[in-house]
Design an enzyme around this catalytic site. Sequence first.
Site, PDB file in Angstrom:
ATOM      1  N   CYS A  15       1.069  -1.187   0.024  1.00 29.99           N
ATOM      2  CA  CYS A  15       0.018  -0.019  -0.128  1.00 29.99           C
ATOM      3  C   CYS A  15       0.880   1.250   0.009  1.00 29.99           C
ATOM      4  CB  CYS A  15      -1.051   0.023   1.199  1.00 29.99           C
ATOM      5  SG  CYS A  15       0.090  -0.167   2.747  1.00 29.99           S
ATOM      6  N   GLY A  41      -1.460   0.763  -4.836  1.00 29.34           N
ATOM      7  CA  GLY A  41      -2.465  -0.143  -4.511  1.00 29.34           C
ATOM      8  C   GLY A  41      -3.861   0.298  -5.205  1.00 29.34           C
ATOM      9  N   ASN A 115       2.176   0.775   5.859  1.00 28.97           N
ATOM     10  CA  ASN A 115       2.659   0.195   4.635  1.00 28.97           C
ATOM     11  C   ASN A 115       3.747  -0.689   5.260  1.00 28.97           C
ATOM     12  OD1 ASN A 115       3.659  -0.485   2.065  1.00 28.97           O
ATOM     13  ND2 ASN A 115       5.064   1.411   2.452  1.00 28.97           N
ATOM     14  N   CYS A 248      14.138  -0.948   0.898  1.00 28.71           N
ATOM     15  CA  CYS A 248      13.823  -1.980   0.115  1.00 28.71           C
ATOM     16  C   CYS A 248      14.293  -1.722  -1.347  1.00 28.71           C
ATOM     17  CB  CYS A 248      12.284  -2.223   0.225  1.00 28.71           C
ATOM     18  SG  CYS A 248      11.827  -3.301  -1.065  1.00 28.71           S
ATOM     19  N   TYR A 254      11.424  -1.117  -8.933  1.00 27.60           N
ATOM     20  CA  TYR A 254       9.684  -1.259  -9.413  1.00 27.60           C
ATOM     21  C   TYR A 254       8.590  -0.388  -8.783  1.00 27.60           C
ATOM     22  CZ  TYR A 254       5.715  -3.865 -10.952  1.00 27.60           C
ATOM     23  OH  TYR A 254       4.470  -4.147 -11.461  1.00 27.60           O
TER      24      TYR A 254
END
Length: 469
Positions: A15, A41, A115, A248, A254
Amino acid sequence: MREFDYILDEIHEECGVFGIYNVENAAQLTYYGLHSLQHRGQQGAGIATSDNGHILRHRGNGLVIEVFNSENISELKGNMAIGHVRMGDVKSPGIENIQPLLVRSHLGDFSVAHNGRIVNGDQLRMQLEFEGSIFQSSSDSEILCHLIQKESGTFTEKLTKAVSKLEGAFSFVVMTGSTIYAVRDKNGLHPLSIAELGEGYVISSETVAFETLGAKFMRSVKPGEIIKINKEGLKSIFYTNCTQDKMCSMEFIYFSRPDSTINGLNVHTSRRICGRILAEESPCPEADMVIGVPDSSLSAAVGYADGSGLPYETGLIKNRYIGRTFIQPTQQERERGVKMKLSPMSSVIAGKKIVLVDDSIVRGTTSKYIIKLLKEAGAKEVHVRIASPAMIAPCFYGVDTSSLKDLISARMNLEELREYIAADSLAFLSVEGLRKGLGNNICAACFDKNYPTYLFGLEKKFKEEKEGK
């Protein structure tokens, strides 16, 4: 496999969160902010506002534009708000899992949007249920609500004590009747930033929302930090001193929009750098051109073209009205959507040797399908270059790659995978190349199995799965 019979080979995250304080028409601006985060999302959205201390909320299934209209936005009064866009799945489709969550309490109402993923969530949920807590959703976000209620002290003290018990990845926005809090996990796994807007403040998962509202970026919320915003201004509190910065890597590769900035690095620039490094590591001098898979791979494809000296061309056209079909929660819906998603440019690729740049390979099925499309359109050869390392391990921090059977690189070596997708050649960016492009302060666990946190046994079932137990 039958023609068009596949599961879309893309990944998704949980999200995006948003918050705004001391700004007129807070709900309206939150709507615009969530629209900027829609790519994170598409299955649900919600907004909660505080109107003189009373929290109002509206949420629903679907896109932001489907959930909200002028009527229900006008009912969400107040000059502070938090919002959420959610990725859904077939396991938790109900309205009760759409955030922000809302707690009605005799001590005062509060609302939460989250999130990420709490890796010790199962243990905490069992403990809380044993102590009498009754959960209304299957979301691990609700754990924070119950922990806050269990603690003593002021709300700030209760929140600080509660988040210190959480492990894993979380970016929270929490709103009481008079205060908004921005909370980031001690590992810094997902982005969360703050900006100024007039006399108020804005919080967002991605900086792109600030651009939409004309807000001035201030800084990222630091790992282990709670930012408290109320009429006294902005206050920083650290709930722990044991912090690390492990963003991350998939946020760069992406998830995030190319016009967002993470840890001071523009996402488009990061992808272009990784594409250039990929060209250095895995050149393809016999090719005629470079094309990218729309949309998240286009920056990397430009970088590969820069690094290789090959011309960059538009070889695939994306239907802009389909949306990000990977967020569709069932296989049938994914299949229906992807059939209409991409079209090859026959006039560009016919008779050509192509370097096809993509951001990742998860299941391999979409790569196989795209190569088939390109060759049917007349491509002589298709050489696949992936602007990230091979994904060999599941993510436990909110990225939906939770099953080894879905990670084809965990089951096949490079040559087996090349044969499966029917590419003329195949190469991935190395982990070293990824760190060269993004820096060392990243989590690359899905590529190298080096998890930045203790996993509380989550990894055991995946080991058993791989061993066939």
